[in-house]
Write a protein that holds these residues in place. Sequence first.
Motif: not given
Length: 97
Positions: A27-41
Amino acid sequence: MNRRSLDVTSRTTFDHLPARAEGDGWRHESIAVLDVESPRGEDRVELGFELDGGTEILPHHVDRVPLAPDQARSLAADLEAAAAAAERGEAMVSRRG
């Protein structure tokens, strides 16, 4: 902290979330980034998730999940339902379960 593969900006959906990765016997605990995007086109939504790794067990990487617009809406509905259940102190399982 390692160099980020996901760009963390003022527009990043969530940065520095507490997160964990689990595997068989680790098990590895850390910080994270979560991102949501809709690429153009493009007719898709993309979820990106990066957990600070950099260990032998969890090398530095980004997980990306492309979703069709209807899949993104289904995920959004499940997130809304889970948030409401959490606020009521109830459990919620996936509709597909």
